[in-house]
Design a protein around this motif. Structure first.
Motif, PDB file in Angstrom:
ATOM      1  N   GLY A   1      12.437   3.315  -0.457  1.00  0.00           N
ATOM      2  CA  GLY A   1      11.135   3.288   0.198  1.00  0.00           C
ATOM      3  C   GLY A   1      11.326   3.779   1.611  1.00  0.00           C
ATOM      4  N   ARG A   2      10.260   4.113   2.315  1.00  0.00           N
ATOM      5  CA  ARG A   2      10.421   4.627   3.665  1.00  0.00           C
ATOM      6  C   ARG A   2      11.008   3.559   4.590  1.00  0.00           C
ATOM      7  NH1 ARG A   2      11.572   8.584   3.682  1.00  0.00           N
ATOM      8  NH2 ARG A   2      12.299   8.031   5.708  1.00  0.00           N
TER       9      ARG A   2
ATOM     10  N   ILE B   1      -6.508   0.020 -11.546  1.00  0.00           N
ATOM     11  CA  ILE B   1      -5.159   0.410 -11.949  1.00  0.00           C
ATOM     12  C   ILE B   1      -4.449   1.106 -10.799  1.00  0.00           C
ATOM     13  CG2 ILE B   1      -3.808   1.813 -13.539  1.00  0.00           C
ATOM     14  CD1 ILE B   1      -6.162   1.562 -15.494  1.00  0.00           C
ATOM     15  N   ILE B   2      -3.282   0.598 -10.458  1.00  0.00           N
ATOM     16  CA  ILE B   2      -2.434   1.225  -9.443  1.00  0.00           C
ATOM     17  C   ILE B   2      -1.169   1.682 -10.164  1.00  0.00           C
ATOM     18  CG2 ILE B   2      -1.016   0.762  -7.405  1.00  0.00           C
ATOM     19  CD1 ILE B   2      -3.919   0.923  -6.730  1.00  0.00           C
ATOM     20  N   PRO B   3      -0.852   2.980 -10.127  1.00  0.00           N
ATOM     21  CA  PRO B   3       0.278   3.468 -10.928  1.00  0.00           C
ATOM     22  C   PRO B   3       1.629   3.235 -10.275  1.00  0.00           C
ATOM     23  CG  PRO B   3      -0.765   5.299  -9.821  1.00  0.00           C
ATOM     24  CD  PRO B   3      -1.545   4.075  -9.440  1.00  0.00           C
ATOM     25  N   PHE B   4       1.735   2.221  -9.435  1.00  0.00           N
ATOM     26  CA  PHE B   4       2.994   1.895  -8.773  1.00  0.00           C
ATOM     27  C   PHE B   4       3.285   0.413  -8.983  1.00  0.00           C
ATOM     28  CE2 PHE B   4       1.040   5.363  -6.488  1.00  0.00           C
ATOM     29  CZ  PHE B   4       2.058   6.275  -6.429  1.00  0.00           C
ATOM     30  N   SER B   5       4.436  -0.030  -8.449  1.00  0.00           N
ATOM     31  CA  SER B   5       4.768  -1.438  -8.597  1.00  0.00           C
ATOM     32  C   SER B   5       4.055  -2.253  -7.523  1.00  0.00           C
ATOM     33  CB  SER B   5       6.273  -1.622  -8.476  1.00  0.00           C
ATOM     34  OG  SER B   5       6.650  -1.435  -7.142  1.00  0.00           O
ATOM     35  N   GLU B   6       4.208  -3.556  -7.641  1.00  0.00           N
ATOM     36  CA  GLU B   6       3.568  -4.480  -6.705  1.00  0.00           C
ATOM     37  C   GLU B   6       4.049  -4.289  -5.282  1.00  0.00           C
ATOM     38  OE1 GLU B   6       4.784  -5.340  -9.632  1.00  0.00           O
ATOM     39  OE2 GLU B   6       3.637  -6.942 -10.582  1.00  0.00           O
ATOM     40  N   THR B   7       5.115  -3.545  -5.085  1.00  0.00           N
ATOM     41  CA  THR B   7       5.780  -3.578  -3.795  1.00  0.00           C
ATOM     42  C   THR B   7       5.474  -2.381  -2.903  1.00  0.00           C
ATOM     43  OG1 THR B   7       7.687  -2.488  -4.730  1.00  0.00           O
ATOM     44  CG2 THR B   7       7.688  -4.878  -4.770  1.00  0.00           C
ATOM     45  N   GLY B   8       4.747  -1.401  -3.387  1.00  0.00           N
ATOM     46  CA  GLY B   8       4.595  -0.168  -2.620  1.00  0.00           C
ATOM     47  C   GLY B   8       3.411  -0.176  -1.666  1.00  0.00           C
ATOM     48  N   GLY B   9       3.226   0.959  -1.007  1.00  0.00           N
ATOM     49  CA  GLY B   9       2.131   1.105  -0.060  1.00  0.00           C
ATOM     50  C   GLY B   9       0.774   1.089  -0.752  1.00  0.00           C
ATOM     51  N   SER B  10       0.710   1.637  -1.963  1.00  0.00           N
ATOM     52  CA  SER B  10      -0.558   1.638  -2.678  1.00  0.00           C
ATOM     53  C   SER B  10      -0.997   0.224  -3.027  1.00  0.00           C
ATOM     54  CB  SER B  10      -0.442   2.459  -3.966  1.00  0.00           C
ATOM     55  OG  SER B  10      -0.488   3.824  -3.663  1.00  0.00           O
ATOM     56  N   ALA B  11      -0.023  -0.634  -3.278  1.00  0.00           N
ATOM     57  CA  ALA B  11      -0.344  -2.031  -3.583  1.00  0.00           C
ATOM     58  C   ALA B  11      -0.969  -2.687  -2.358  1.00  0.00           C
ATOM     59  CB  ALA B  11       0.920  -2.783  -4.000  1.00  0.00           C
ATOM     60  N   LYS B  12      -0.405  -2.397  -1.188  1.00  0.00           N
ATOM     61  CA  LYS B  12      -0.947  -2.924   0.062  1.00  0.00           C
ATOM     62  C   LYS B  12      -2.399  -2.501   0.228  1.00  0.00           C
ATOM     63  CE  LYS B  12       2.562  -3.267   3.712  1.00  0.00           C
ATOM     64  NZ  LYS B  12       3.104  -2.573   4.882  1.00  0.00           N
ATOM     65  N   TRP B  13      -2.616  -1.231   0.003  1.00  0.00           N
ATOM     66  CA  TRP B  13      -3.933  -0.637   0.190  1.00  0.00           C
ATOM     67  C   TRP B  13      -4.940  -1.245  -0.782  1.00  0.00           C
ATOM     68  CZ3 TRP B  13      -5.753   3.086  -3.572  1.00  0.00           C
ATOM     69  CH2 TRP B  13      -6.879   3.797  -3.187  1.00  0.00           C
ATOM     70  N   ALA B  14      -4.550  -1.345  -2.046  1.00  0.00           N
ATOM     71  CA  ALA B  14      -5.471  -1.893  -3.052  1.00  0.00           C
ATOM     72  C   ALA B  14      -5.709  -3.375  -2.815  1.00  0.00           C
ATOM     73  CB  ALA B  14      -4.919  -1.663  -4.454  1.00  0.00           C
ATOM     74  N   ASN B  15      -4.661  -4.088  -2.430  1.00  0.00           N
ATOM     75  CA  ASN B  15      -4.836  -5.508  -2.168  1.00  0.00           C
ATOM     76  C   ASN B  15      -5.736  -5.756  -0.958  1.00  0.00           C
ATOM     77  OD1 ASN B  15      -3.373  -6.650  -4.266  1.00  0.00           O
ATOM     78  ND2 ASN B  15      -1.429  -6.310  -3.207  1.00  0.00           N
TER      79      ASN B  15
END
Lengths: 675, 367
Positions: free
Chosen positions: B193-194, B41-55
């Protein structure tokens, strides 16, 4: 000349990369997958794309790209099916297509509308790619010219399209747009985080409403309900033979319009920050304004399909510029695209400013893969359009439960809460009433879509301009009134004046007769009440968060003024005046069923979902609806239910999604898909 | 007990847990996930930095876990990531098929007592902590007027504009740093976003900005090469004893601490420094973490820990991770626990200082 010296070798490298059998194979695989997902309204490419990501790892970059681009590229093509055949905007890219595409389907010209749309899409995609091949080399400094005031002006230009789509009573259109903007401000303010028409006790509203839900609610639900009440097929005539050839010919006859709209699509797509949400409306506006005979727009003019469809595929190409050059995704699918490129290039290829310098061949490969995917997708779609358009001949009572299932599922993807369905139902009700009293739904939607950018850019431009003025008057003026801003102001003014002058002749949603005085009046008063409440709600935002207060207050003031003038008009004018338009009176003969009994079916589905969860509720709903409302045998209804449930479950399983749970699920642990 | 001994104790404790876990593994008790699907579970949308990291991690994790389960990333955005975190708080451990990825944006509301927070980091079990750093940079002309060692004094009269996502986000760290250096920075809020902040800098509308390390490498380095941007300072990195040292990704760049020392009006002690350091530590060196839910047994924790260790032991890890994660420690086991502690246990004085500063400077009220 320099430009071409760098471009030519890279371009030939790119084609050498693309034109390999296995690359083309993967591209077509991606296209087919994209078509399968894109056909269902509201799902879009994001779900499919994020599903592909895990498989990207370790793939050869070009093959992986081909697969992915195949999928992204065809979503704006395949969503046309839902827009034209069902009147459901499949994604933000095809909202304007609904206006003329769906009336054409009703007239039995679905195949013609579809193939005209696809031909325009194909052409737009190719124009976009050709334009980008040259433009991408010089784009960077041009894109950087678009500062916040320029972005604000483009947003306002987009809003000015309301003028054309306002309908017969211009004031109604303006108030509808204000209402759309106000609905768009619901939730946490972008600037200081103040809450507007929301509370932390209802966390759903804090994040605001999503476009998927508003789009489906405002367009799809009213159409579905209206068709259901008439209890017949979508198309009242048999399909015209050879319709699809006619559509291609229509496109050819309007090729210059298609060309202009494609260029509009690329240019607006290139500008980061606006995404593609306005492009189809601007293209539609342009189409209407440049047409000589405007009388058919809204009741099935093929040009109203060709314009927006030419622009929306071109926009995908344009959207590559901010994505590739600046590393800033223009849309959700582009963001996933960026992370996939990083995954594929494993460090050697990084999306961003260095892309052009170090990987120009790769950049071109992306641009032309996109174009090629468009070609493949369009050909498949044109081939399929004749068959698929037969759906419009099916009795609607058999189609509607299925559509409701898909729409609910799509809406639920927004936040994965039961509130998604409640919001869909609420906005749907608003849509039904707006349709009935002839309030412009496109104007509402444009307002909603542009609400957030309008507020954001207003606040930001104000802040930055204030800082510039502190440094010096000249510097401030230079910032606010750049040549681009002045040009945009002129264009907007021309568009507003022309639009308002022509609006009377353009009935974006067909002609509506006047009814009695009472019902339209009550609806107007209710809207006035909401806007007044929103005004008061914003007015009490404390001073430290004033940036979140100014915009809704301003819009609500405009809206309330409009409402006040209309209330006076309603009191003064006779019953036959356009302002009292009421579709209920006009369609009385056509409707077999009442509004409330029809709506009750869906309210029941919603309530049952909240209690026993979506899948159980859906099973009962499908069974009873087909048996009782459609009047089929129990066997037929049972079979329908099994197929329907099986279908939605396999879709959810493939996309790795869950269904809305109810109260039951909070007490018992049930196996998927009942969870 | 002093802070250091406390930390040593925690480390020893965690280490022994990890050892026990390791033994459990050796005894063949690792949980087997064959045929299962691990939901991340990533508590952000598909587009953020956390998505990059998890992917980035998901396919690797799938290979490394026993039984090679499918690992799918599920996005649950909303309420600035507190919605997903609240959801995970209610998840009970079943068979190790649900994990959670938190970020600095999940940590900050927790530290600032945001009313929406109903999760408790202490309940969860950390199995990976990924760090990052940050770099502040300026347009070339302004950077030219900096004093020796990055002395900010000459910039005191300048009107700065900064594109910000919100004062209670990670932006808090650079905003507080600039203020300590005596800069007049007006944040323009509402960017998404940054990357949008950098674009605003490139357009010349903003004249100060910061990016996290990986975004700096991909987005700003080309600007530096072109001469339009000049790096000013990095936030630094933590050494084993918790001191701020130069960031290993940017060894030639002074840290904020060095710049602060070179600037007359800036103190590297006292309550604002302590608060800055506490929130920097919470936001950057342990920015993204992977958790198992409350009640996870030791063998499950050990299995996931082992998997993340195996991923880092891959021969190609350095190569594939450098561009996507930067050269930062990817901590597991005891080190991850230490990182979690330093990121979520912030002294009350630092919290009070920041809450008060947010209120006075930006009118942010966290009721």
């Amino acid at each position: 000349m320099d430009v071409f010296l760098t471009a030519m070798p890279a371009l030939s490298d790119a084609f050498a990369m693309i034109l390999q059998p296995h690359v083309i194979g993967y591209l077509i695989l991606g296209v087919v997958m994209g078509l399968c997902i894109g056909v269902f309204p509201g799902l879009g490419g994001i779900a499919g794309l994020s599903l592909l990501l895990p498989f990207m790892f370790g793939m050869e970059p070009v093959t992986g790209l081909a697969l992915m681009i195949g999928m992204v590229a065809v979503v704006p093509t395949s969503d046309t099916f839902a827009s034209v055949l069902m009147g459901i905007p499949g994604s933000s890219a095809s909202q304007a297509t609904v206006l003329d595409g769906f009336p054409m389907a009703k007239k039995g010209q679905a195949a013609r509308a579809l193939s005209a749309a696809f031909a325009a899409s194909l052409f737009g995609g190719l124009v976009g790619a050709a334009f980008l091949t040259v433009f991408i080399l010089v784009a960077r400094p041009i894109v950087l010219l678009f500062q916040t005031p320029e972005l604000l002006m483009i947003t306002i230009f987009g809003l000015s399209m309301v003028g054309i789509l306002a309908g017969r009573v211009a004031l109604k259109g303006i108030v509808a747009a204000c209402l759309g903007i106000m609905v768009g401000t619901i939730g946490e303010g972008a600037s200081s985080g103040a809450l507007r028409m929301a509370t932390y006790d209802l966390p759903y509203l804090v994040d605001g409403l999503k476009l998927v839900i508003v789009g489906l609610g405002i367009f799809a639900i009213p159409e579905i309900i209206a068709l259901l009440r008439q209890d017949k097929a979508i198309s009242d005539k048999a399909n015209l033979g050879g319709g699809w050839l006619l559509g291609v010919r229509d496109w050819w006859a309007n090729k210059w319009l298609s060309m202009r709209c494609s260029l509009i699509g690329v240019v607006v797509g290139v500008i980061p920050g606006l995404g593609g949400s306005v492009v189809d409306w601007i293209a539609y506006g342009h189409t209407v304004q440049t047409a000589k005979d405007k009388s058919q727009f809204g009741s099935g003019d093929v040009r109203g399909v060709i314009g927006p469809e030419s622009s929306n595929n071109a926009k995908e190409g344009g959207g590559l510029v901010p994505t590739l050059l600046f590393g800033i995704p223009g849309s959700g699918s582009m963001a996933i695209f960026i992370s996939a490129v990083a995954l594929l290039g494993s460090g050697q290829i990084e999306v961003g400013p260095s892309m052009l310098k170090n990987n120009l061949d790769f950049t071109y490969a992306i641009v032309w893969l996109l174009a090629l995917a468009n070609v493949a997708g369009t050909l498949i779609c044109i081939a399929a359009s004749g068959g698929i358009s037969k759906l419009t001949n099916i009795r609607f009572a058999l189609l509607a439960p299925f559509l409701f299932m898909i729409i609910s599922f799509a809406a639920f993807q927004s936040r994965q809460e039961i509130w998604d369905l409640v919001a869909l139902f609420g906005i749907g009700l608003l849509g039904i009433l707006m349709r009935r009293f002839d309030w412009s739904r496109p104007a509402f939607l444009i307002g909603f879509v542009l609400s957030a950018p309008a507020e954001r850019y207003t606040n930001q431009a104000y802040q930055i301009a204030a800082s510039r003025f502190r440094r010096g008057f000249d510097e401030g003026i230079e910032y606010v009134f750049s040549p681009i801003v002045i040009v945009l102001i002129v264009i907007t003014l021309i568009s507003v004046v022309l639009g308002l002058r022509q609006a009377k002749n353009i009935q974006a949603e067909g002609a509506v007769n006047a009814g009695s005085k009472r019902a339209p009046m009550i609806f107007l008063l209710a809207l006035t009440g909401y806007i007044a409440l929103a005004y008061w709600n914003s007015a009490v935002i404390p001073d430290f968060a004033r940036m979140d207060r100014v915009f809704p207050i301003f819009v609500a003031t405009v809206g309330l003024l409009g409402c006040a003038i209309m209330i006076v008009q309603m009191i003064m004018k006779p019953e036959t005046h356009d302002i009292f338009a009421d579709r209920e009176a006009q369609e009385a003969d056509l409707n077999t069923y009442g509004l409330w009994p029809t709506l009750a079916w869906f309210a029941a589905l919603l309530v049952a979902s909240a209690i026993v969860g979506f899948i159980l509720a859906l099973a009962v709903f499908l069974l009873l609806f087909i048996r009782l409302r459609a009047g089929k045998s129990w066997t037929y209804a049972g079979l329908y239910t099994v197929v329907g449930i099986g279908f939605i479950c396999s879709l959810a399983w493939a996309l790795n999604r869950d269904f809305p749970p109810g109260i039951l699920q909070s007490y018992f642990d049930l196996p998927w898909p009942l969870t | 007990m002093t802070n250091t001994t406390k930390r040593h104790l925690a480390r020893a404790l965690a280490l022994s847990t990890a050892l026990v876990g390791g033994q459990a593994l050796a005894g063949g008790h690792a949980i087997d996930l064959s045929g299962k699907t691990v939901e991340w579970i990533i508590p952000f949308s598909e587009t953020g930095g956390s998505a990059k990291w998890a992917n980035f991690y998901a396919p690797l994790l799938s290979e490394a876990l026993p039984g090679a389960p499918t690992v799918v990333v599920t996005f649950m955005p909303g309420a600035g990531s507190t919605k997903g975190a609240n959801f995970f708080q209610d998840v009970e451990y079943e068979d190790g098929t649900t994990i959670f990825g938190s970020s600095g944006s999940t940590q900050f509301p927790y530290l600032l007592s945001d009313p929406r927070v109903r999760y408790e980091y202490g309940d969860w079990n950390v199995v990976l902590a990924s760090g990052t750093g940050g770099v502040s940079y300026l347009p070339a002309d302004l950077a030219g007027s900096l004093g020796d060692g990055g002395d900010a004094t000459p910039l005191a009269g300048e009107d700065f504009i900064y594109g910000s996502q919100g004062a209670t986000r990670l932006d808090l760290v650079p905003l507080l740093a600039w203020e300590m250096l005596g800069l007049q920075v007006e944040p323009v809020f509402g960017i998404e976003g940054r990357g949008d902040g950098r674009l605003m800098f490139e357009r010349g509308e903003a004249n100060i900005d910061y990016q996290t390390s990986s975004s700096y490498l991909s987005g700003v380095t080309p600007l530096v090469d072109a001469g339009t941007a000049v790096p000013w300072f990095s936030f630094g990195a933590l050494d084993a004893d918790g001191n701020i040292v130069r960031d290993p990704t940017f060894p030639d760049m002074p840290t904020f601490k060095e710049v602060c020392e070179a600037t007359a009006g800036c103190e590297t002690s006292g309550e604002s420094w302590d608060a800055w350091k506490a929130f920097f530590v919470a936001g950057f060196p342990a920015q993204k973490m992977v958790f198992l839910p409350a009640g996870a047994p030791d063998n499950a924790i050990a299995t996931f820990t082992q998997a993340f260790q195996d991923i880092q032991a891959r021969a190609d890890f350095a190569e594939i991770s450098a561009a996507r994660l930067g050269v930062y420690p990817q901590l597991t086991g005891a080190a991850a626990q230490t990182a979690l502690d330093s990121a979520t246990v912030v002294p009350q004085e630092a919290k009070d200082f920041v809450i008060n500063w947010l209120g006075e400077r930006y009118g942010v009220v966290l009721e």
